[in-house]
Design a protein around this motif. Structure first.
Motif, PDB file in Angstrom:
ATOM      1  N   THR A  90       0.834  -1.200   0.000  1.00  0.00           N
ATOM      2  CA  THR A  90       0.000   0.000   0.000  1.00  0.00           C
ATOM      3  C   THR A  90       0.871   1.253   0.000  1.00  0.00           C
ATOM      4  O   THR A  90       1.827   1.356   0.765  1.00  0.00           O
ATOM      5  N   ARG A  91       0.515   2.209  -0.842  1.00  0.00           N
ATOM      6  CA  ARG A  91       1.244   3.481  -0.959  1.00  0.00           C
ATOM      7  C   ARG A  91       0.256   4.619  -0.693  1.00  0.00           C
ATOM      8  O   ARG A  91      -0.482   5.032  -1.579  1.00  0.00           O
ATOM      9  N   PRO A  92       0.206   5.144   0.525  1.00  0.00           N
ATOM     10  CA  PRO A  92      -0.779   6.179   0.841  1.00  0.00           C
ATOM     11  C   PRO A  92      -0.456   7.514   0.185  1.00  0.00           C
ATOM     12  O   PRO A  92       0.715   7.840  -0.048  1.00  0.00           O
ATOM     13  N   PHE A  93      -1.502   8.306  -0.074  1.00  0.00           N
ATOM     14  CA  PHE A  93      -1.344   9.664  -0.557  1.00  0.00           C
ATOM     15  C   PHE A  93      -1.274  10.609   0.645  1.00  0.00           C
ATOM     16  O   PHE A  93      -1.808  10.305   1.723  1.00  0.00           O
ATOM     17  N   PRO A  94      -0.665  11.773   0.488  1.00  0.00           N
ATOM     18  CA  PRO A  94      -0.515  12.710   1.617  1.00  0.00           C
ATOM     19  C   PRO A  94      -1.835  13.154   2.241  1.00  0.00           C
ATOM     20  O   PRO A  94      -1.878  13.551   3.400  1.00  0.00           O
ATOM     21  N   THR A  95      -2.937  13.086   1.476  1.00  0.00           N
ATOM     22  CA  THR A  95      -4.230  13.594   1.941  1.00  0.00           C
ATOM     23  C   THR A  95      -5.020  12.604   2.781  1.00  0.00           C
ATOM     24  O   THR A  95      -6.130  12.911   3.214  1.00  0.00           O
ATOM     25  N   LEU A  96      -4.492  11.419   3.014  1.00  0.00           N
ATOM     26  CA  LEU A  96      -5.268  10.340   3.642  1.00  0.00           C
ATOM     27  C   LEU A  96      -5.968  10.770   4.928  1.00  0.00           C
ATOM     28  O   LEU A  96      -7.187  10.641   5.066  1.00  0.00           O
ATOM     29  N   LEU A  97      -5.215  11.282   5.888  1.00  0.00           N
ATOM     30  CA  LEU A  97      -5.803  11.622   7.191  1.00  0.00           C
ATOM     31  C   LEU A  97      -6.642  12.901   7.113  1.00  0.00           C
ATOM     32  O   LEU A  97      -7.693  12.996   7.757  1.00  0.00           O
ATOM     33  N   THR A  98      -6.200  13.863   6.339  1.00  0.00           N
ATOM     34  CA  THR A  98      -6.956  15.112   6.209  1.00  0.00           C
ATOM     35  C   THR A  98      -8.357  14.865   5.671  1.00  0.00           C
ATOM     36  O   THR A  98      -9.325  15.490   6.108  1.00  0.00           O
ATOM     37  N   ASN A  99      -8.464  13.924   4.745  1.00  0.00           N
ATOM     38  CA  ASN A  99      -9.750  13.682   4.085  1.00  0.00           C
ATOM     39  C   ASN A  99     -10.628  12.662   4.802  1.00  0.00           C
ATOM     40  O   ASN A  99     -11.789  12.479   4.413  1.00  0.00           O
ATOM     41  N   THR A 100     -10.116  11.983   5.819  1.00  0.00           N
ATOM     42  CA  THR A 100     -10.913  10.908   6.431  1.00  0.00           C
ATOM     43  C   THR A 100     -11.179  11.085   7.928  1.00  0.00           C
ATOM     44  O   THR A 100     -12.210  10.626   8.426  1.00  0.00           O
ATOM     45  N   LEU A 101     -10.282  11.720   8.661  1.00  0.00           N
ATOM     46  CA  LEU A 101     -10.490  11.804  10.114  1.00  0.00           C
ATOM     47  C   LEU A 101     -11.713  12.642  10.481  1.00  0.00           C
ATOM     48  O   LEU A 101     -12.257  12.490  11.581  1.00  0.00           O
ATOM     49  N   GLY A 102     -12.168  13.492   9.567  1.00  0.00           N
ATOM     50  CA  GLY A 102     -13.363  14.291   9.848  1.00  0.00           C
ATOM     51  C   GLY A 102     -14.605  13.457  10.068  1.00  0.00           C
ATOM     52  O   GLY A 102     -15.531  13.884  10.787  1.00  0.00           O
ATOM     53  N   TYR A 103     -14.658  12.267   9.498  1.00  0.00           N
ATOM     54  CA  TYR A 103     -15.811  11.387   9.715  1.00  0.00           C
ATOM     55  C   TYR A 103     -15.940  11.011  11.187  1.00  0.00           C
ATOM     56  O   TYR A 103     -17.034  10.761  11.687  1.00  0.00           O
ATOM     57  N   PHE A 104     -14.799  10.952  11.886  1.00  0.00           N
ATOM     58  CA  PHE A 104     -14.803  10.503  13.278  1.00  0.00           C
ATOM     59  C   PHE A 104     -15.271  11.588  14.244  1.00  0.00           C
ATOM     60  O   PHE A 104     -15.303  11.353  15.453  1.00  0.00           O
ATOM     61  N   ARG A 105     -15.641  12.747  13.707  1.00  0.00           N
ATOM     62  CA  ARG A 105     -16.316  13.726  14.565  1.00  0.00           C
ATOM     63  C   ARG A 105     -17.637  13.152  15.069  1.00  0.00           C
ATOM     64  O   ARG A 105     -18.125  13.548  16.122  1.00  0.00           O
ATOM     65  N   ASP A 106     -18.207  12.238  14.299  1.00  0.00           N
ATOM     66  CA  ASP A 106     -19.353  11.482  14.783  1.00  0.00           C
ATOM     67  C   ASP A 106     -18.810  10.385  15.688  1.00  0.00           C
ATOM     68  O   ASP A 106     -18.131   9.458  15.213  1.00  0.00           O
ATOM     69  N   PRO A 107     -19.056  10.438  16.991  1.00  0.00           N
ATOM     70  CA  PRO A 107     -18.457   9.462  17.918  1.00  0.00           C
ATOM     71  C   PRO A 107     -18.915   8.032  17.685  1.00  0.00           C
ATOM     72  O   PRO A 107     -18.343   7.103  18.268  1.00  0.00           O
ATOM     73  N   ALA A 108     -19.936   7.832  16.842  1.00  0.00           N
ATOM     74  CA  ALA A 108     -20.414   6.475  16.571  1.00  0.00           C
ATOM     75  C   ALA A 108     -19.695   5.835  15.384  1.00  0.00           C
ATOM     76  O   ALA A 108     -19.874   4.640  15.135  1.00  0.00           O
ATOM     77  N   VAL A 109     -18.890   6.593  14.635  1.00  0.00           N
ATOM     78  CA  VAL A 109     -18.182   6.026  13.476  1.00  0.00           C
ATOM     79  C   VAL A 109     -17.035   5.154  13.972  1.00  0.00           C
ATOM     80  O   VAL A 109     -16.129   5.629  14.666  1.00  0.00           O
ATOM     81  N   ALA A 110     -17.081   3.880  13.610  1.00  0.00           N
ATOM     82  CA  ALA A 110     -16.071   2.917  14.069  1.00  0.00           C
ATOM     83  C   ALA A 110     -14.916   2.805  13.096  1.00  0.00           C
ATOM     84  O   ALA A 110     -13.762   2.651  13.500  1.00  0.00           O
TER      85      ALA A 110
END
Length: 603
Positions: A202-222
């Protein structure tokens, strides 16, 4: 240090496709055509059962109409899966852990993320590429990010790569649980709020965390699953270019005319049907509305709390069930209903020690199994998200042997879950979730009726025995409207993604899936073979001998049936020969794709 050249080095500058744009108008027309297809399909099946059976050959007619009915049930599940798109808003990247929880933490702090590269026997230099890309991951605010190499191969060269790249290295003394055990061991030695799972390639792109961690603002997202994208898939040659090279200007003009009518046609593109866009951008993405997008391993981000909480509940349930089984057997053998408290405590302790706490289920398909456990926790109400944007790149199987190993593992693992922990019977899942998981499991049984669809025209060609009372106008008036409506519905439902190759590949899967089904039913374990990352040399025709046999028999059958109708006055009819020839040639073309894959070479 200069890394060695790999076969995929020439593809480094490729970029993934953008997520497909959803349209409320397109979705409406898709839903209308899908409903029309189901109505016409139901009408066709009613006619098949009530008016078309050949009662002189029920040994063939009955299995075929049952197969058609089962395939129609699969179509219903597929349409439910594709029914609508409901993307989850990503939200702004959280800055503190308090942004991701429902309760105020005792000490607010920056978010911590652990990135896991799970490896076993892959080239350490391949893993190095992923590590270097992971080190380039950016985030708009301060974040505690650690990178770990989880080496189940206990290799000094892999440890050296980790040291050279200044990342952390974790190994263990055994390989219990394989990848799932590797992940569990890593969780015992780490503490990040979120866990990112990568495979060795796997070769991650630099935007991985910036574009995905926002979903976890919902405390129910596992967890959040990002699409897997294989950047080494052969691009193929445009039809116009191929015909131009073969037939000059005339061929080039003809090729362009065909492409303007049917859209771009690439010859030699993706011989193994590895392009996952259909699965992620269509199938998985449209499970968001049902909270049923399951984890697919690499490219997924997990909330540690959700994984551990689900593991603890599963562990408690397993221990209790094991204790109750032991207690029941003891009472049956001793005929004594009053068991001393000391013995009960000892039995319970034995159950505790006999079972292991497994954050990731020890299974060949640990990703979907863990998803199933977390989704079924109705009390906690965990959610999953399919993020539509590609955030990493991976390598695809480059030969039929690697492709077969991967597909067999997928099929066997999924079927093993179905028979031993059926999601339809599992408490906690909602009805939409059961339907979505059911669609996945049901698709692997398609090998049974697909085999019959492949064999039925051959039987007619050589015996003249038809499963229908007659191939007449009534037959065409019932089947053609259904097929036309279905084709138009699929065209709209898949947003223009070419779906024929995927459907043809699904037909070709019959042999791999039958082997997987037999393996599971016979009680054998699905082995944990790691999919090779390098092309395995040579042709692999031995893997497709059933396909070759079916192709040869179909072509010989068409010739024999045509000769029989013209000169022998056997049981064949003109419409019967024509109908089964079209059917058989479609089968031949579909099977020829995997035959091409067996002899494909990137050279």
């Amino acid at each position: 240090m200069k890394t060695p050249e790999f076969y995929f080095s020439k593809y480094e500058n490729r970029y993934p496709p953008e997520p497909l744009k959803s349209s409320i108008f397109l979705e409406f027309f898709w839903q209308v055509l899908a409903c029309l297809s189901l109505v016409l399909g139901g009408r066709y099946l009613y006619w098949r059962w009530m008016h078309s059976l050949n009662y002189d050959a029920l040994w063939l007619a009955l299995p075929l109409v049952i197969a058609e009915t089962l395939a129609y049930a699969g179509l219903i599940l597929f349409i439910i899966n594709l029914w609508k798109t409901k993307d989850v808003p990503a939200g702004l990247p959280p800055k503190k852990i308090s942004d991701c929880t429902s309760e105020s933490p005792l000490e607010d702090r920056i978010i911590s993320v652990d990135i896991f590269f799970a490896t076993y026997n892959e080239d350490p230099e391949l893993v190095r590429l992923g590590i270097r890309d992971a080190k380039k991951i950016t985030y708009p605010s301060s974040i505690d990010m650690k990178i770990f190499v989880l080496d189940d191969g206990h290799r000094e060269e892999m440890k050296q790569v980790a040291q050279e790249e200044q990342v952390l290295y974790i190994s263990r003394e055994n390989n219990i649980g394989f990848k799932a055990g590797n992940l569990r061991n890593a969780m015992d030695h780490t503490s990040g709020d979120f866990i990112v799972i990568f495979d060795a390639d796997t070769r991650p792109f630099p935007t991985l965390l910036t574009n995905t961690l926002g979903y976890f603002r919902d405390p129910a997202v596992a967890w959040v699953q990002t699409p897997q994208w294989f950047y080494d898939i052969p691009e193929g040659v445009a039809l116009s270019a191929f015909l131009g090279k073969s037939f000059g200007v005339v061929g080039k003009v003809l090729g362009r005319a065909v492409e303007q009518t049917l859209g771009p046609i690439q010859l030699g593109y993706d011989p193994f049907v590895n392009d996952p866009q259909m699965f992620y951008d269509i199938i998985q993405r449209r499970r968001n509305w049902a909270n049923a997008a399951f984890c697919c391993g690499a490219g997924s981000i997990h909330r540690r709390e959700a994984v551990m909480e689900a593991a603890l509940k599963s562990y408690s349930t397993t221990v209790t069930a094991d204790f109750e089984r032991t207690l029941k057997k003891l009472k049956e053998s001793t005929k004594d209903k009053d068991i001393p408290p000391v013995l009960l405590a000892a039995m319970h302790g034995e159950s505790v020690h006999a079972n292991e706490l497994t954050p990731y289920k020890f299974h060949v398909s640990e990703d979907i199994y863990t998803s199933l456990i977390i989704h079924s926790d109705r009390e906690r109400g965990w959610k999953s998200v399919l993020h539509p944007g590609v955030e990493s790149k991976m390598l695809s199987p480059q030969d039929l042997l690697s492709w077969t190993i991967q597909r067999f593992k997928y099929a066997g693992g999924t079927l093993d879950i179905f028979f031993h922990d059926n999601p339809l019977l599992r408490k906690g899942l909602t009805l939409p979730q059961k339907l979505m998981y059911g669609a996945t499991f049901y698709s692997y049984f398609g090998c049974l009726w697909n085999l019959l669809f492949l064999v039925a025209p051959i039987i007619y060609f050589f015996s003249g025995v038809s499963p229908l009372a007659a191939y007449d106008l009534d037959f065409y008036l019932h089947i053609l409207p259904f097929l036309i409506a279905l084709e138009l519905a699929m065209l709209l439902g898949t947003w223009g993604i070419a779906s024929y190759q995927a459907r043809a590949s699904y037909l070709s899967f019959f042999y791999v899936n039958i082997k997987a089904l037999y393996t599971v039913l016979s009680g054998k374990k699905i082995s944990f073979h790691v999919t090779p990352k390098d092309r395995q040399s040579g042709f692999h025709l031995w893997l497709v001998w059933p396909h070759i046999a079916l192709i040869v028999l179909t072509l010989l059958g068409i010739a024999y049936a045509s000769f029989s109708y013209l000169y022998l006055e056997g049981g064949h009819t003109l419409l019967g020969v024509i109908s089964n020839s079209f059917w058989g040639l479609n089968n031949v073309f579909a099977l020829s794709l995997i035959l091409r894959a067996a002899i494909w070479s990137s050279d």
